[in-house]
Scaffold this motif. Structure first.
Motif, mmCIF file in Angstrom:
data_model
loop_
_atom_site.group_PDB
_atom_site.id
_atom_site.type_symbol
_atom_site.label_atom_id
_atom_site.label_comp_id
_atom_site.label_asym_id
_atom_site.label_seq_id
_atom_site.Cartn_x
_atom_site.Cartn_y
_atom_site.Cartn_z
ATOM 1 N N ARG A 103 -4.317 7.218 -16.032
ATOM 2 C CA ARG A 103 -5.582 8.308 -16.934
ATOM 3 C C ARG A 103 -6.690 7.917 -16.220
ATOM 4 O O ARG A 103 -7.687 8.822 -16.130
ATOM 5 C CB ARG A 103 -5.161 8.566 -18.289
ATOM 6 N N GLN A 104 -7.178 5.969 -16.088
ATOM 7 C CA GLN A 104 -8.909 5.954 -15.768
ATOM 8 C C GLN A 104 -8.706 5.763 -14.084
ATOM 9 O O GLN A 104 -10.008 5.152 -13.592
ATOM 10 C CB GLN A 104 -8.677 5.107 -16.350
ATOM 11 N N SER A 105 -7.514 6.209 -13.039
ATOM 12 C CA SER A 105 -7.902 6.168 -12.095
ATOM 13 C C SER A 105 -8.179 7.305 -10.876
ATOM 14 O O SER A 105 -7.969 8.286 -11.585
ATOM 15 C CB SER A 105 -6.904 5.311 -10.922
ATOM 16 N N ALA A 106 -9.099 7.508 -10.639
ATOM 17 C CA ALA A 106 -9.029 8.834 -9.226
ATOM 18 C C ALA A 106 -7.804 8.240 -8.618
ATOM 19 O O ALA A 106 -7.290 7.692 -8.434
ATOM 20 C CB ALA A 106 -10.294 8.584 -8.649
ATOM 21 N N PRO A 107 -7.943 10.176 -8.292
ATOM 22 C CA PRO A 107 -6.742 9.938 -7.369
ATOM 23 C C PRO A 107 -6.383 9.674 -6.015
ATOM 24 O O PRO A 107 -5.221 9.128 -5.859
ATOM 25 C CB PRO A 107 -6.328 12.093 -7.172
ATOM 26 N N ALA A 108 -7.663 9.092 -5.543
ATOM 27 C CA ALA A 108 -7.217 8.127 -4.824
ATOM 28 C C ALA A 108 -7.901 6.989 -4.372
ATOM 29 O O ALA A 108 -6.912 6.170 -3.697
ATOM 30 C CB ALA A 108 -9.228 8.329 -3.736
ATOM 31 N N ASP A 109 -7.425 6.452 -5.580
ATOM 32 C CA ASP A 109 -7.720 4.974 -6.092
ATOM 33 C C ASP A 109 -5.588 4.243 -6.361
ATOM 34 O O ASP A 109 -6.033 3.826 -7.080
ATOM 35 C CB ASP A 109 -8.956 4.645 -7.056
ATOM 36 N N GLN A 110 -4.897 5.752 -7.443
ATOM 37 C CA GLN A 110 -4.161 5.274 -7.729
ATOM 38 C C GLN A 110 -2.988 4.341 -7.606
ATOM 39 O O GLN A 110 -3.221 3.598 -7.724
ATOM 40 C CB GLN A 110 -3.456 6.718 -8.097
ATOM 41 N N ASP A 111 -2.765 4.581 -5.420
ATOM 42 C CA ASP A 111 -2.026 3.351 -4.814
ATOM 43 C C ASP A 111 -2.380 2.235 -4.630
ATOM 44 O O ASP A 111 -2.050 0.971 -5.469
ATOM 45 C CB ASP A 111 -1.865 3.286 -3.608
ATOM 46 N N ARG A 112 -4.167 2.086 -4.857
ATOM 47 C CA ARG A 112 -4.957 0.372 -4.889
ATOM 48 C C ARG A 112 -4.406 0.051 -6.816
ATOM 49 O O ARG A 112 -4.537 -1.345 -6.847
ATOM 50 C CB ARG A 112 -5.980 0.799 -3.969
ATOM 51 N N ASN A 113 -4.824 0.948 -7.247
ATOM 52 C CA ASN A 113 -5.158 0.431 -8.823
ATOM 53 C C ASN A 113 -3.633 0.059 -9.929
ATOM 54 O O ASN A 113 -3.050 -0.464 -10.187
ATOM 55 C CB ASN A 113 -5.452 1.281 -9.850
ATOM 56 N N PHE A 114 -2.813 1.414 -9.079
ATOM 57 C CA PHE A 114 -1.351 0.672 -9.013
ATOM 58 C C PHE A 114 -0.612 -0.581 -8.825
ATOM 59 O O PHE A 114 -0.409 -1.321 -9.583
ATOM 60 C CB PHE A 114 -0.350 1.606 -9.332
ATOM 61 N N GLY A 115 -1.001 -0.906 -7.877
ATOM 62 C CA GLY A 115 -0.561 -2.348 -6.995
ATOM 63 C C GLY A 115 -1.142 -3.290 -7.553
ATOM 64 O O GLY A 115 -0.823 -4.045 -7.520
ATOM 65 N N HIS A 116 -2.200 -3.446 -8.206
ATOM 66 C CA HIS A 116 -3.421 -4.405 -8.379
ATOM 67 C C HIS A 116 -2.961 -4.646 -10.019
ATOM 68 O O HIS A 116 -2.932 -6.029 -10.463
ATOM 69 C CB HIS A 116 -4.888 -4.175 -8.901
ATOM 70 N N PHE A 117 -2.562 -3.262 -10.543
ATOM 71 C CA PHE A 117 -2.192 -3.737 -11.565
ATOM 72 C C PHE A 117 -0.144 -4.960 -11.736
ATOM 73 O O PHE A 117 -0.460 -5.353 -12.563
ATOM 74 C CB PHE A 117 -1.379 -2.278 -12.645
#
Length: 423
Positions: A125-139
């Motif tokens: 919900r709080q990640s821009a679509p372009a950042d989702q791979d990166r943010n899920f990876g960091h998560f």
């Protein structure tokens, strides 16, 4: 209409810290539960059943929790999950029968589910679509950090000398409850209020069948199931393999932590790997190699050989979870992303129920190493599914990386079916 402003990344760092402690508690408790069950007289079949019960309650709770999150806030699930994890760990440490141990293990699993649904929905919900791979990876680095430290701590605390395993495994479970409680310190104001409000306005009830028929969702669910089943059975069954091969609990803990360290390394370099080879090739290759290595664990290798195999296996297993999250989120209708993530977790829990139970039966008939051959076949099947291109092509490699355009997907990065999901 201008896009909704996204919060900064401080919330993601705090979520990673909280997840590291929560997952650390679970990763410490899972092998401790296996050792405590052994001290209570459990055999391989009983270990498999107890490992399966961990996933049983979550199996029925995942979709209702996902529905609730689609229509409301994500953050309240996080402290609820922590309390259930801590309670399950502490009460497992005081259990004096295999039935009670299995029941409290189930409570621990329910708490882990609550935390993960809330946390994954928050990232989506709080990640821009372009950042989702990166943010899920960091998560998911938070999970890997917990999986790195937890088994080492459990191995350090648990001793089988002079019949002390019952006492030391109980101590490890009580310590894991304290570790879970520490994660509460990172959960204040972690949810961006604007994103929660927009979710409530947009959320329309999408049928579960419709979500499951969406291209990309079934593939993401199955790949996640295969990868998590491999991780779960490694955690639950490597202590049993160690007992049969004369490997000390402390060494088993180090081996499990080596696997987690390799997973962290993988997720730190995931963005350049995605840019170089693309999501489909990366998913398929790592699942295939991971399947072969899982089967190789069944071989009577020396400890150093087992360490090498688990290190490479951990690197391969690091790819599947974050990319399957992005696959499911970007394939699902916008109003049902939490439910889609919950369906993915339901698939995970199905695997966690069926795989350990099957592993227990196989181990009882064919030996303790045989379940790893079963996991190898499962991962090879996931590789074939990924190779057929079951997932959406959205936000492939370059979208995940930081840079001048981070936060804004390029037109070519988002296919029509993700750009405007049909109601």
């Amino acid at each position: 209409m201008p896009p909704e402003p996204r919060p900064g990344r401080g919330w993601l760092l705090r979520l990673v810290i909280a997840f590291a402690f929560a997952q650390g508690a679970v990763s410490m408790a899972r092998p401790a539960v296996s050792y405590r069950a052994l001290s209570l007289g459990a055999d391989e079949r009983a270990i498999g059943v107890i490992a399966g019960v961990y996933a049983l309650l979550p199996l029925f709770a995942a979709v209702p929790l996902g529905r609730r999150t689609d229509h409301g806030r994500c953050a309240p699930l996080l402290p609820v999950g922590v309390l259930l994890i801590g309670g399950g760990c502490a009460l497992s440490g005081t259990a004096s029968s295999l039935t009670a141990l299995a029941a409290w293990s189930g409570v621990m699993g329910l708490g882990h589910l609550c935390f993960v649904i809330g946390a994954q929905s928050l990232v989506a919900r709080q990640s821009a679509p372009a950042d989702q791979d990166r943010n899920f990876g960091h998560f998911t680095i938070g999970a890997s950090l917990g999986q790195l430290v937890g088994p080492i701590a459990a191995g350090y605390l648990i001793s089988e000398r002079d019949g002390a395993m019952a006492r030391t495994s109980a101590l490890a479970l009580l310590v894991s409850a304290v570790v879970a409680a520490v994660s509460l310190t990172s959960l204040w104001r972690i949810e961006h209020r604007g994103s929660a409000g927009s979710s409530r306005k947009a959320a329309a009830k999408v049928p579960v069948g419709g979500i499951l028929r969406t291209r990309g969702v079934p593939a993401g669910i199955f790949i996640s199931l295969a990868v998590l089943s491999a991780t779960d059975i490694l955690t639950a069954y490597l202590p049993v393999v160690g007992e049969h091969r004369g490997i000390a609990p402390a060494t088993v803990g180090l081996l499990l932590s080596l696997r987690a360290a390799a997973t962290i390394a993988c997720r730190l370099v995931m963005t350049p790997m995605l840019r170089r080879v693309g999501r489909t090739a990366l998913l398929s290759t790592t699942c295939l190699l991971g399947g072969l290595l899982c089967a190789a664990v069944a071989l009577p290798a020396p400890v150093w050989g087992l360490a090498v195999m688990l290190g490479v296996l951990g690197f391969c297993l690091g790819v599947g979870q974050p990319l399957s999250m992005t696959t499911v989120v970007q394939a699902a209708p916008a109003a049902a992303r939490s439910t889609a993530l919950a369906l993915r977790l339901t698939g995970n829990r199905l695997g966690q129920v069926a795989a350990p139970a099957s592993a227990g039966l196989i181990a009882g008939v064919a030996g303790t190493a045989a379940p790893f051959v079963m996991l190898g076949a499962l991962l090879v099947g996931a590789a074939g599914l990924g190779l057929r291109g079951g997932g959406p092509k959205a936000a492939d490699p370059a979208a995940a990386g930081p840079g001048p355009g981070a936060g804004r997907p390029a037109p070519s990065e988002t296919p029509p079916d993700v750009r405007a999901p049909k109601p």
